[in-house]
Design an enzyme around this catalytic site. Structure first.
Site, PDB file in Angstrom:
ATOM      1  N   ARG A   1       1.019  -1.048  -0.092  1.00 26.30           N
ATOM      2  CA  ARG A   1      -0.096  -0.055  -0.028  1.00 26.30           C
ATOM      3  C   ARG A   1       0.844   1.331  -0.115  1.00 26.30           C
ATOM      4  O   ARG A   1       1.813   1.424   0.888  1.00 26.30           O
ATOM      5  CB  ARG A   1      -0.967  -0.183   1.263  1.00 26.30           C
ATOM      6  CG  ARG A   1      -1.553   1.295   1.406  1.00 26.30           C
ATOM      7  CD  ARG A   1      -2.719   1.259   2.513  1.00 26.30           C
ATOM      8  NE  ARG A   1      -3.265   2.551   2.778  1.00 26.30           N
ATOM      9  CZ  ARG A   1      -3.169   3.451   3.710  1.00 26.30           C
ATOM     10  NH1 ARG A   1      -2.416   2.935   4.724  1.00 26.30           N
ATOM     11  NH2 ARG A   1      -3.604   4.679   3.648  1.00 26.30           N
TER      12      ARG A   1
ATOM     13  N   HIS B   1      -2.436  10.902   0.640  1.00 24.32           N
ATOM     14  CA  HIS B   1      -2.124  10.746   2.199  1.00 24.32           C
ATOM     15  C   HIS B   1      -1.567  12.244   2.351  1.00 24.32           C
ATOM     16  O   HIS B   1      -0.251  12.152   2.654  1.00 24.32           O
ATOM     17  CB  HIS B   1      -0.955   9.580   2.164  1.00 24.32           C
ATOM     18  CG  HIS B   1      -0.774   8.919   3.345  1.00 24.32           C
ATOM     19  ND1 HIS B   1      -0.710   7.476   3.665  1.00 24.32           N
ATOM     20  CD2 HIS B   1      -0.535   9.671   4.573  1.00 24.32           C
ATOM     21  CE1 HIS B   1      -0.533   7.554   4.799  1.00 24.32           C
ATOM     22  NE2 HIS B   1      -0.247   8.415   5.591  1.00 24.32           N
TER      23      HIS B   1
ATOM     24  N   GLU C   1      -6.951   8.772   6.345  1.00 23.43           N
ATOM     25  CA  GLU C   1      -7.348   9.368   7.666  1.00 23.43           C
ATOM     26  C   GLU C   1      -7.911  10.887   7.453  1.00 23.43           C
ATOM     27  O   GLU C   1      -7.214  11.809   7.904  1.00 23.43           O
ATOM     28  CB  GLU C   1      -6.083   9.199   8.558  1.00 23.43           C
ATOM     29  CG  GLU C   1      -5.586   8.084   8.751  1.00 23.43           C
ATOM     30  CD  GLU C   1      -4.196   7.781  10.008  1.00 23.43           C
ATOM     31  OE1 GLU C   1      -3.984   8.953  10.132  1.00 23.43           O
ATOM     32  OE2 GLU C   1      -4.110   6.817  10.213  1.00 23.43           O
TER      33      GLU C   1
ATOM     34  N   ASN D   1      -6.920   1.974   9.919  1.00 25.00           N
ATOM     35  CA  ASN D   1      -5.608   1.976  10.739  1.00 25.00           C
ATOM     36  C   ASN D   1      -5.819   2.077  12.195  1.00 25.00           C
ATOM     37  O   ASN D   1      -6.592   2.921  12.736  1.00 25.00           O
ATOM     38  CB  ASN D   1      -4.958   3.568  10.248  1.00 25.00           C
ATOM     39  CG  ASN D   1      -4.691   3.503   8.814  1.00 25.00           C
ATOM     40  OD1 ASN D   1      -4.958   2.503   7.906  1.00 25.00           O
ATOM     41  ND2 ASN D   1      -4.381   4.768   8.373  1.00 25.00           N
TER      42      ASN D   1
ATOM     43  N   TYR E   1      -3.592   2.132  15.758  1.00 23.71           N
ATOM     44  CA  TYR E   1      -2.624   2.436  16.641  1.00 23.71           C
ATOM     45  C   TYR E   1      -2.596   2.022  17.901  1.00 23.71           C
ATOM     46  O   TYR E   1      -1.750   1.534  18.869  1.00 23.71           O
ATOM     47  CB  TYR E   1      -1.621   3.660  16.496  1.00 23.71           C
ATOM     48  CG  TYR E   1      -1.194   3.753  14.937  1.00 23.71           C
ATOM     49  CD1 TYR E   1       0.143   2.829  14.728  1.00 23.71           C
ATOM     50  CD2 TYR E   1      -1.970   4.052  13.911  1.00 23.71           C
ATOM     51  CE1 TYR E   1       0.653   2.978  13.299  1.00 23.71           C
ATOM     52  CE2 TYR E   1      -1.463   4.130  12.642  1.00 23.71           C
ATOM     53  CZ  TYR E   1       0.044   3.445  12.301  1.00 23.71           C
ATOM     54  OH  TYR E   1       0.232   3.457  11.031  1.00 23.71           O
TER      55      TYR E   1
ATOM     56  N   GLU F   1      -3.358  -0.007   8.149  1.00 24.94           N
ATOM     57  CA  GLU F   1      -1.926   0.395   9.022  1.00 24.94           C
ATOM     58  C   GLU F   1      -2.122  -0.022  10.372  1.00 24.94           C
ATOM     59  O   GLU F   1      -3.193   0.090  10.931  1.00 24.94           O
ATOM     60  CB  GLU F   1      -1.942   1.901   8.900  1.00 24.94           C
ATOM     61  CG  GLU F   1      -1.266   2.566   7.650  1.00 24.94           C
ATOM     62  CD  GLU F   1      -1.172   4.230   8.062  1.00 24.94           C
ATOM     63  OE1 GLU F   1      -1.118   4.715   8.974  1.00 24.94           O
ATOM     64  OE2 GLU F   1      -1.493   4.798   6.863  1.00 24.94           O
TER      65      GLU F   1
HETATM   66  C1  FCB Z   1      -0.939   7.463  10.665  1.00 20.37           C
HETATM   67  C2  FCB Z   1      -0.447   7.927   9.384  1.00 20.37           C
HETATM   68  C3  FCB Z   1       0.981   7.540   8.921  1.00 20.37           C
HETATM   69  C4  FCB Z   1       1.893   7.226  10.086  1.00 20.37           C
HETATM   70  C5  FCB Z   1       1.460   6.508  11.078  1.00 20.37           C
HETATM   71  C6  FCB Z   1       2.615   6.308  12.287  1.00 20.37           C
HETATM   72  O1  FCB Z   1      -1.842   8.287  11.341  1.00 20.37           O
HETATM   73  O2  FCB Z   1      -1.431   7.344   8.239  1.00 20.37           O
HETATM   74  O3  FCB Z   1       1.394   8.189   7.601  1.00 20.37           O
HETATM   75  O4  FCB Z   1       2.560   8.481  10.310  1.00 20.37           O
HETATM   76  O5  FCB Z   1       0.406   7.125  11.471  1.00 20.37           O
END
Ligand code: FCB
Length: 470
Positions: free
Chosen positions: A78, A122, A167, A292, A294, A352
């Protein structure tokens, strides 16, 4: 059908990057500068004044990077297109050398057996369009749709997985509300307008896509379960507002055709009256949603934290990454199950997931031993497998990121790569996590460890809590 390891046969394993973070050469071959070029060159905007001028030099080393992925056995990649490479000034006549760069990249990927997933934007809007108002301007809907159509025509014969935006919440919140990202504005009215135009632009691009060569198109959002910090009713309400602002702000219009009811009160006078027809456009059916993930948010009521009057806190001993983000793998399972419960059974990709850590230096000839990143990946892949066992249609997983790269306002100080980049020599060295991920792919998930759901008939996993309210 999930296989013995818990991943369906056609599960797509990949890695992700984005144009401004890796390419460098931002003005090469007639490309026009983006808002990130301009922002990163603004004194004080990024860590140590870092910019994407060189980054991973991928624009010139893309052959090496494709070979790296091939050698690691990565089946999907991607990446994003830089709008300003394709269209000088973001609109008008195309820029053939820029178009050609991605054409060569796509051909190389296909020749290496790697399936491309292309993100159209992006974050790196051409600066010339920002001068005309950027995402605040309603014309941005057409600028983006025209650009998208150019990309579909140029690559649609070879690319069958497309994402419109990466995002939109970050683009609006960090770019137009908090001023942490390009274009660096701080205005709630601009933030909600930018968010709305992004959603409309997404819908307009989907319309153009349906007239093109086919394939699948979706939107990539970043989602976080929002958990109240305490049992207090005020914290529960704050967590609901935080979820409305970050998660439902984008997904409710996309799938339900309206904004969450909390938003007008949150933004007060800054909340505009929307054109009712916009919502039909935003609600165009999509083929998949990219998620995505995290971390989660542990939320406390805080009247001094606009717009949601909510503040995220982190308990002192919570495990965290070098970004200071809590490591909470079960949040990935939770958010995937929440999407299904709230919006229905649609194909999802984890587009992500990954972590920055302060990696140790390379050993003598061996890989960099990034055990915390291996553990992070293992635990999040395991959470993905649990969501699959609980009936969520997860089609693939993309690790962020292939390479250490330009991490926006943190510059080169935060490393998310499975592959280490020495930014002085541009040498790439796979970390232990890259080798682990290679083994995961080879074993189709077997290398993650025992699959607790193997052999069971029921679809409900150990943590199934059904419809929660992130
Ligand atoms: C996300 C972004 C990516 C990267 C990660 C750590 O929010 O999409 O570009 O910065 O965080």
């Amino acid at each position: 059908m999930p296989s013995r390891t818990g991943f369906p046969d056609h599960f797509l394993w990949g890695v992700a990057t984005s144009a401004y973070q890796i390419e460098g050469s931002p003005l090469a071959d007639g490309a026009s500068p983006s808002i990130w070029h301009r922002f990163s060159h603004t004194p004080g905007a990024t860590h140590g004044g870092d910019t994407g001028d060189v980054a991973c030099d991928h624009y010139r080393r893309y052959r090496e990077d494709v070979a790296l992925m091939r050698d690691l056995g990565i089946p999907a990649y991607r990446f994003s297109l830089s709008w300003g490479r394709l269209l000088r000034d973001g609109r008008g006549p195309a820029n053939p050398p820029g178009l050609d760069f991605y054409s060569r990249l796509i051909d190389l990927l296909l020749a290496a057996g790697i399936r491309p997933m292309v993100t159209l934007c992006h974050w790196d809007l051409p600066a010339a369009l920002d001068d005309l108002g950027g995402w605040r301007h309603r014309d941005s809907i057409d600028w983006f749709a025209d650009y998208a159509e150019l990309a579909f025509r140029a690559y649609g014969d070879r690319v069958d997985l497309w994402a419109t935006f990466n995002e939109p919440w970050m683009m609006s919140d960090a770019g137009y509300l908090k001023g942490l990202h390009a274009p660096g504005h701080r205005d709630p009215g601009e933030a909600v307008r930018a968010a709305h135009h992004l959603l409309c632009a997404h819908g307009a691009a989907v319309e153009r896509f349906r007239a093109g060569p086919g394939g699948a198109i979706g939107l990539v959002v970043n989602l976080e379960p929002k958990h109240p910090a305490t049992d207090a009713a005020a914290d529960a309400a704050a967590a609901a507002r935080a979820g409305a602002y970050m998660n439902r702000h984008y997904l409710d219009p996309l799938f339900l055709g309206h904004y969450p009811e909390e938003l007008p009160a949150m933004f007060g006078d800054a909340w505009p009256r929307w054109e009712i027809e916009d919502f039909a456009r935003i609600r165009q059916p999509i083929d998949f949603l990219g998620v995505n993930y995290y971390s989660r948010g542990i939320v406390r009521d805080d009247p001094a934290s606009p717009p949601a009057r909510a503040r995220s806190i982190l308990p002192e001993h919570a495990p965290r990454t070098a970004m200071g983000w809590e490591i909470h793998p079960d949040g990935l399972r939770e958010i995937l199950e929440w999407v299904k419960a709230r919006y229905g059974d649609l194909p999802l990709y984890v587009t992500e997931n990954g972590a920055a850590f302060d990696d140790p230096p390379a050993g003598l000839g061996g890989p960099i031993e990034d055990a915390p990143r291996v553990e992070y990946l293992r635990d999040h892949l395991s959470a993905t497998r649990t969501a699959l066992a609980n009936g969520v249609d997860v089609r693939g997983y993309f690790a962020w990121s292939l390479l250490d790269n330009f991490e926006w306002q943190y510059g080169y100080a935060k490393r998310f790569g499975l592959v280490h980049v020495d930014f002085t020599t541009q040498r790439r060295t796979p970390k232990r996590s890259a080798l682990f991920y290679r083994d995961v792919i080879r074993s189709h998930g077997g290398a993650i460890g025992p699959n607790p759901a193997a052999g069971t008939v029921s679809g409900s996993g150990p943590h199934s809590r059904g419809a929660c309210a992130p």
